[in-house]
Design a protein around this motif. Structure first.
Motif, short mmCIF file in Angstrom:
data_model
loop_
_atom_site.label_atom_id
_atom_site.label_comp_id
_atom_site.label_asym_id
_atom_site.label_seq_id
_atom_site.Cartn_x
_atom_site.Cartn_y
_atom_site.Cartn_z
N PRO A 1 0.84 -1.20 0.00
CA PRO A 1 0.00 0.00 0.00
C PRO A 1 0.87 1.25 0.00
O PRO A 1 2.06 1.20 0.36
CB PRO A 1 -0.80 -0.12 1.29
CG PRO A 1 -0.02 -1.04 2.16
CD PRO A 1 0.72 -1.95 1.24
N ASP B 1 0.72 3.77 1.99
CA ASP B 1 1.07 4.13 3.36
C ASP B 1 1.29 2.84 4.15
O ASP B 1 0.35 2.22 4.62
CB ASP B 1 -0.06 4.96 3.99
CG ASP B 1 0.28 5.44 5.39
OD1 ASP B 1 1.43 5.26 5.83
OD2 ASP B 1 -0.62 6.01 6.04
N THR B 2 2.54 2.43 4.30
CA THR B 2 2.84 1.19 5.02
C THR B 2 2.84 1.37 6.54
O THR B 2 3.13 0.43 7.27
CB THR B 2 4.21 0.63 4.58
OG1 THR B 2 5.23 1.61 4.80
CG2 THR B 2 4.18 0.20 3.12
N ARG C 1 0.11 2.14 8.08
CA ARG C 1 -1.27 1.81 8.46
C ARG C 1 -1.57 0.36 8.08
O ARG C 1 -0.88 -0.23 7.26
CB ARG C 1 -2.25 2.75 7.77
CG ARG C 1 -2.11 4.18 8.25
CD ARG C 1 -3.29 5.02 7.81
NE ARG C 1 -3.24 6.34 8.43
CZ ARG C 1 -3.71 6.62 9.64
NH1 ARG C 1 -4.29 5.69 10.35
NH2 ARG C 1 -3.63 7.85 10.11
N TYR D 1 -3.42 -2.45 6.25
CA TYR D 1 -4.20 -2.73 5.05
C TYR D 1 -4.06 -4.21 4.72
O TYR D 1 -3.41 -4.96 5.44
CB TYR D 1 -3.71 -1.87 3.86
CG TYR D 1 -3.95 -0.40 4.06
CD1 TYR D 1 -5.23 0.13 4.02
CD2 TYR D 1 -2.89 0.47 4.30
CE1 TYR D 1 -5.46 1.49 4.22
CE2 TYR D 1 -3.10 1.82 4.50
CZ TYR D 1 -4.38 2.33 4.45
OH TYR D 1 -4.61 3.66 4.65
N ARG E 1 -11.67 -5.93 10.04
CA ARG E 1 -12.41 -4.71 9.72
C ARG E 1 -12.12 -3.61 10.71
O ARG E 1 -12.02 -2.44 10.35
CB ARG E 1 -13.91 -5.00 9.69
CG ARG E 1 -14.35 -5.79 8.49
CD ARG E 1 -15.84 -5.98 8.51
NE ARG E 1 -16.26 -6.89 7.48
CZ ARG E 1 -17.45 -7.46 7.43
NH1 ARG E 1 -18.33 -7.20 8.38
NH2 ARG E 1 -17.77 -8.27 6.46
N LEU F 1 -8.41 -2.25 9.88
CA LEU F 1 -8.10 -1.61 8.60
C LEU F 1 -8.04 -0.09 8.71
O LEU F 1 -8.94 0.54 9.24
CB LEU F 1 -9.11 -2.02 7.53
CG LEU F 1 -9.02 -3.47 7.06
CD1 LEU F 1 -10.15 -3.79 6.09
CD2 LEU F 1 -7.68 -3.76 6.43
N GLY F 2 -6.95 0.47 8.21
CA GLY F 2 -6.76 1.91 8.21
C GLY F 2 -6.16 2.48 9.48
O GLY F 2 -5.84 3.65 9.54
N LYS F 3 -5.99 1.65 10.51
CA LYS F 3 -5.44 2.13 11.78
C LYS F 3 -3.92 2.17 11.70
O LYS F 3 -3.29 1.44 10.95
CB LYS F 3 -5.85 1.20 12.92
CG LYS F 3 -7.33 1.02 13.09
CD LYS F 3 -7.89 2.06 13.98
CE LYS F 3 -9.37 1.73 14.17
NZ LYS F 3 -10.06 2.54 15.07
N ALA F 4 -3.34 3.05 12.50
CA ALA F 4 -1.89 3.22 12.55
C ALA F 4 -1.34 2.61 13.84
O ALA F 4 -2.09 2.15 14.70
CB ALA F 4 -1.54 4.70 12.48
N GLU G 1 -2.66 2.78 17.81
CA GLU G 1 -4.08 3.12 17.84
C GLU G 1 -4.86 1.96 18.44
O GLU G 1 -4.43 0.81 18.40
CB GLU G 1 -4.61 3.41 16.44
CG GLU G 1 -4.27 4.80 15.94
CD GLU G 1 -5.03 5.16 14.67
OE1 GLU G 1 -6.25 4.92 14.61
OE2 GLU G 1 -4.39 5.68 13.75
N TYR H 1 4.88 -5.50 6.49
CA TYR H 1 4.42 -6.00 5.20
C TYR H 1 5.44 -6.94 4.56
O TYR H 1 5.55 -7.00 3.35
CB TYR H 1 4.12 -4.82 4.24
CG TYR H 1 2.86 -4.11 4.60
CD1 TYR H 1 1.63 -4.57 4.16
CD2 TYR H 1 2.89 -2.98 5.40
CE1 TYR H 1 0.47 -3.93 4.50
CE2 TYR H 1 1.72 -2.32 5.73
CZ TYR H 1 0.51 -2.80 5.28
OH TYR H 1 -0.65 -2.16 5.61
#
Length: 177
Positions: free
Chosen positions: A98, A100-101, A103, A105, A145, A148-151, A154, A174
């Motif tokens: 992605p 932005d690695t 976060r 995904y 779910r 997803l999208g969290k850093a 968090e 990743y």
């Protein structure tokens, strides 16, 4: 009325099996499914077809257990080949990282810590390649779910049968498996 095609009616709105699954898959998962499809089509199907032919040549099929068993096995293999062929056409291979690695995904290896300090390491993969032994969960799973999208650092809250559980993301990676 009884029959092999009769099933219990389930409300499609409430039945989790009716939920649309994502069509994402990793390159490794796609190669594995393709290998299974090829093995079934090129090795198992001809092998079982030959056994059915041999058993049919023996005569009376009504009392021939070898014929009955192999015919059922052949039908199962043909159904699996058909399913895998359709599924392979639908799948979308995710073969790049992605943008932005930092976060979470698809394809991420994620280390989590719950409220009690227990650590959990998972990987988010496609529906067709989930593996509980490796702790690979589907991108459609409630935990995935929530992540997803969290850093990093968090919180992610997930509804579980025993109540809500909150996890803190301690690592995102990743790497290839």
């Amino acid at each position: 009325m009884k029959g092999r095609n009769m099933t219990r009616w389930r409300d499609p709105a409430k039945d989790l099996r009716q939920e649309k699954k994502s069509d994402l898959i990793t390159p490794e998962g796609f190669a594995r499914l393709k290998g299974i499809h090829d093995h079934l089509a090129r090795v198992r199907r001809p092998e079982i077809s030959a056994k059915v032919g041999e058993a049919a040549a023996l005569g009376d099929r009504s009392e021939n257990a070898d014929y009955t068993y192999n015919k059922k096995e052949l039908n199962r293999i043909i159904a699996r080949i058909r399913y895998l062929g359709k599924r392979l056409d639908e799948l979308q291979v995710v073969d790049r990282l992605p943008a932005d690695t930092e976060r979470v995904y698809f394809g991420a290896f994620v280390a989590l810590e719950d409220e009690d300090g227990e650590e959990l390491a998972i990987r988010i993969v496609g529906h067709d390649e989930t593996d509980t032994a490796k702790r690979w969960i589907s991108v459609d799973a409630p935990l995935a779910r929530a992540l997803l999208g969290k850093a990093l650092d968090e919180d992610a809250t997930v509804a579980a049968p025993g109540g809500e559980t909150t996890y803190i993301i301690t690592q995102i990676d990743y790497r290839s498996p």
